[in-house]
Design a protein around this motif. Structure first.
Motif: not given
Length: 609
Positions: A526-529, A586-591, A606-609
């Motif tokens: 689940m991407p945090p950004g 991606f669509r929000e809420g999707e892995p 790897l960093d998510f923002d």
């Protein structure tokens, strides 16, 4: 004093309600699909004298579907009666095992294979049908071909060697500059704080605090808490634990917590403890004149500490004990000293005073690392053996300290930097080991990060790391360590010690590398950004391509390997791009699943923002 805050109070959740609200339907629906496939692929060929008519096939499919539905209904009943059959329980929270994974922070550093997808395989016949493990003879087995998707190939993990620096420059004060013992380094908001113990000129020991805006230039704040030589204008603390951590679950009055080994338990108090807590003491804690126990502390600010009235546990753990709050399991965890020693024979009279559990006292045991966890901070069970000196270590080596910590910005990516003490030479080295959950640990190839320096240098006697691995404003990771001028068990009349830092510039601590061509895919996350920043280096002839896919593995529109802008050269947290797009799509809420194709490249984070 009131008992320490108990974060799990009132937070037990039953999976029964989850099943009734649809969770079981989802699990059983998937089960029904899989059972239907298994039965039609495997059961039908086992039935003797079965005509292959259309009518029979329809009847067989119907029967198999009915049987799968019945089995799914049975599974639902099992879930309701025995919820743990399909879930794992952790401190009042029940969770389904498997991806997609949540990240506790916004970063992935590949210190093990936890986030790397193991891949999908299949054997297929000439018509492309999946015949994996079918229980029948195929008419043309020579035409069967092996198929693989997202199988990781051509990659490996490698610990990166740090830059060794020190001693760090601490301000002058009424203490012996050669005897400042570092205990805990933490980044607390925008301030770096170093809890330490100083040896005064008269030989007395004083806990103290140093602060820094950048982790490099340190000051001694005027705390006004302890009078020394007629003045409170100093950085001394009335008392402090040896290890400090910040508890995100606690009320403000107990935001800071700490633990220390203590040997102040009286004989009378010990005897009473054994009566009141028969399962929270061990015979090794009783050293005759001294009884060892683990003590807990709480504080609203890290300066004014209150020691809990009773020990956390009574056991022999005479070293740096590390404690933390695990937000995933909602438990407090202790990492202790333990011993790899078996039970003594019943054919000899029991005599605990012989200390036959301690190898360098003529016994059988080796110093190891233990672990204990609890729903509450003020009481722990006896620690269990977690890590022992393994066959890849020398038979004369033991684990002396554990230095439990985690990747900065990723508290669910666990690391330890144990000091390995070689009894044969009285030297130490510091190694790196990793874990996805704090319970199961593995070493990492090339895992020795520091060795005892050359004889005559300030850290040429022995070295011991202490928490925590910390990120500086420039992105470097630093690990503090104590360096001593003489070996660990050498006569200590003239020894000196200082604090040093092992520095990994740009946070490049472990590399997932492809010496030639390599490829892999992540598990579902689940991407945090929405943006992905990559920390990587390639050779001039190398490159990295990234593809983003949905939970079923289908590439997201415009995020394929063909759309990817190649990454070449040295990139520190560079945004990954696909043609004109710089978000993951991606669509929000999707892995999502991330795929990588690498050539002559090293990937650090790897960093998510």
């Amino acid at each position: 004093m009131n008992a320490a805050h108990h974060p799990a109070d009132g937070q037990n959740h039953s999976v029964r309600s989850a099943c009734q609200s649809g969770q079981a339907k989802s699990v059983c629906g998937q089960f029904r699909k899989e059972m239907g496939f298994i039965m039609t692929q495997h059961l039908r060929p086992q039935i003797p004298f079965c005509p292959r008519s259309v009518t029979w096939r329809k009847g067989c499919r119907a029967a198999c579907g009915l049987a799968a539905a019945v089995l799914a209904a049975v599974l639902a009943g099992i879930l309701l009666m025995f919820p743990a059959a399909a879930t794992e329980r952790t401190s009042g929270v029940r969770s389904i095992i498997g991806d997609p994974y949540d990240l506790a922070g916004n970063r992935i550093v590949f210190t093990n294979w936890h986030y790397v997808r193991p891949g999908i395989y299949a054997w297929k016949d000439a018509d492309g049908r999946n015949v994996t493990a079918v229980r029948r003879r195929l008419p043309d087995e020579d035409s069967v071909r092996f198929s693989a998707t997202d199988i990781p190939r051509g990659i490996r993990l490698s610990v990166q060697q740090p830059v060794r620096t020190g001693p760090i420059d601490l301000p002058e004060g009424p203490w012996d500059d050669h005897r400042i013992t570092g205990r805990t380094l933490l980044r607390d908001g925008s301030v770096f704080r170093l809890w330490a113990q100083v040896t005064m000129s008269d030989g007395s020991l004083m806990p103290c605090l140093f602060e820094s805006p950048d982790g490099q230039k340190w000051s001694a704040p005027r705390l006004g808490l302890v009078r020394w030589n007629g003045s409170k204008d100093n950085n001394f603390l009335p008392t402090a634990p040896r290890h400090v951590f910040i508890d995100p679950s606690a009320p403000d009055t107990e935001r800071y917590k700490g633990v220390s080994i203590a040997h102040d338990l009286s004989r009378a108090a010990f005897e009473e403890w054994k009566k009141q807590h028969p399962n929270a003491w061990e015979h090794r804690a009783d050293r005759g004149e001294t009884i060892f126990a683990v003590r807990g502390f709480v504080s609203p600010d890290g300066l004014r500490w209150n020691r809990l009235p009773e020990p956390l546990v009574v056991e022999h753990s005479d070293t740096d004990i590390i404690a933390e709050y695990d937000s995933r399991s909602r438990k407090y965890v202790l990492y202790t000293r333990h011993y790899d020693a078996g039970p003594q024979s019943t054919q000899v009279p029991p005599d605990p005073s012989l200390r036959s559990w301690l190898g360098d006292f003529g016994g059988a045991g080796r110093r190891s690392i233990g672990r204990s966890e609890s729903d509450r901070f003020d009481r722990f069970p006896l620690s269990d053996l977690l890590m022992i000196p393994g066959p890849r270590m020398l038979p004369s080596e033991v684990f002396y300290t554990n230095c439990k910590t985690s990747i900065p910005g990723a508290p669910d990516q666990h690391l330890m930097f144990p000091a390995v003490w070689d009894i044969a030479t009285d030297t130490t080295r510091i190694v790196m080991v990793s874990s996805p959950d704090g319970r199961v640990w593995n070493d990492i190839p090339g895992g020795t990060v520091l060795t005892t320096a050359s004889f005559g240098q300030w850290d040429g006697g022995c070295v011991f790391a202490f928490p925590h691995l910390t990120e500086l404003p420039d992105g470097s990771f630093v690990l503090p360590y104590r360096g001593y001028s003489v070996p660990h068990k050498f006569p200590r009349g003239q020894w000196t010690w200082h604090i040093g830092l092992a520095v990994w510039p740009q946070g490049r601590i472990v590399a997932l590398e492809a010496p030639d061509f390599g490829e892999f895919a992540t598990v579902r996350i689940m991407p945090p950004g929405r943006h992905l920043r990559i920390n990587a280096v390639t050779k001039r002839a190398g490159s990295i391509l990234v593809e983003a896919a949905d939970a079923q593995g289908r590439p997201l529109p415009g995020r394929t390997f063909q759309d990817a802008v190649p990454i070449r050269g040295d990139h520190y947290r560079t945004t990954v791009r696909w043609n004109e797009a710089d978000d993951l799509g991606f669509r929000e809420g999707e892995p999502i699943i991330l795929r990588f194709r690498m050539r002559h490249a090293r990937l650090f984070s790897l960093d998510f923002d």
